[in-house]
Design a protein around this motif. Structure first.
Motif: not given
Length: 262
Positions: A150-152, A82-86, A76-78
């Protein structure tokens, strides 16, 4: 080009010798428990040792709990970053790198200091609380690997488009995370999970200082009290680690099929 290929093969051969020659030597030594002949007596002694079985089972359970906690925290953090807080992404990456810089012994002494029996949250006062503290410590140690896996995985999909399409169809955030995002990054999550499993199985400092019956302290105890059994344990631990790496490779090879189904 032929000269370059020759040097590449030479480098590969030297690397293979460097990594596998000590393992071969360790395996050969582990077979010398019976004088004058090779045998698997050391492996038999280890595998049928009740302490081995209990410590290995304990570490497996702790590894599974660590994987679940890591996935619940990181995914959920990643996704949200990526969606709201880049703009927070560099800071999140910096935080996830801290476990590679801060030694585990500093981490565990901090835990003992903060959560001892005289604190407001005395986790070390019971076995259940100490196990929770151990899982939290393992999650912290595995955070750099789980986060990057997960980020990848999220980089390979269009998170914003998928999320907007799901919201247009009436999906909530839990549905988006559980039924849309997670299946699309399942291979990446599995990669982080297998690395986490390997880390937990061989970890010593946290389990020893928190006085938990884990596999890492058992290996150290065996190494100081036996001759051939520690070599057998080393080969077993190495096999578990390489088994996890092989599962990562298998999951990566199956990735196209997973994406096609999704």
């Amino acid at each position: 080009m032929k000269t370059a290929k020759i040097w590449a093969w030479i480098a590969a051969a030297l690397g293979t010798i460097y990594f596998f020659l000590p393992l071969i030597g360790t395996f050969e030594f582990s077979l010398r428990a019976r004088r004058g002949t090779y045998s698997f007596d050391a492996y038999r002694t280890v595998l049928f040792d009740p302490q081995f079985q209990s410590t290995f089972l304990f570490s497996v359970v702790m590894a599974l709990l660590t994987i679940v906690m890591g996935v619940l925290i990181v995914t959920p953090t990643v996704f949200w970053v990526r969606l709201k807080l880049p703009g927070l992404r560099p800071w999140i990456e910096f935080v996830t790198l801290l476990p590679l810089v801060i030694p585990p012994i500093v981490l565990v002494f901090g835990y003992i200091r903060l959560y001892n029996t005289s604190s407001l949250l005395p986790l070390t006062g019971s076995i259940f609380g100490t196990n929770i503290l151990l899982v939290l410590g393992y999650t912290t140690l595995a955070l750099p690997y789980m986060y990057r896996a997960v980020d990848t995985g999220l980089r390979t999909i269009d998170v914003r488009t998928l999320t907007e399409a799901a919201q247009m169809l009436g999906a909530g955030w839990l549905t988006i995370l559980g039924l849309l995002i997670l299946p699309n990054v399942l291979v990446a999550v599995l990669s982080g999970a297998f690395i986490t499993f390997a880390i937990v199985i061989g970890e010593y400092v946290l389990a020893a200082l928190l006085d938990r019956p884990a596999f890492g302290p058992y290996m150290v105890w065996m190494g100081s009290n036996r001759a051939y059994e520690p070599a057998a344990l080393a080969v077993i631990a190495f096999s578990v680690t390489w088994g996890c790496m092989g599962l990562i490779q298998l999951a990566t090879r199956l990735a196209p099929h997973t994406r096609a189904k999704s």
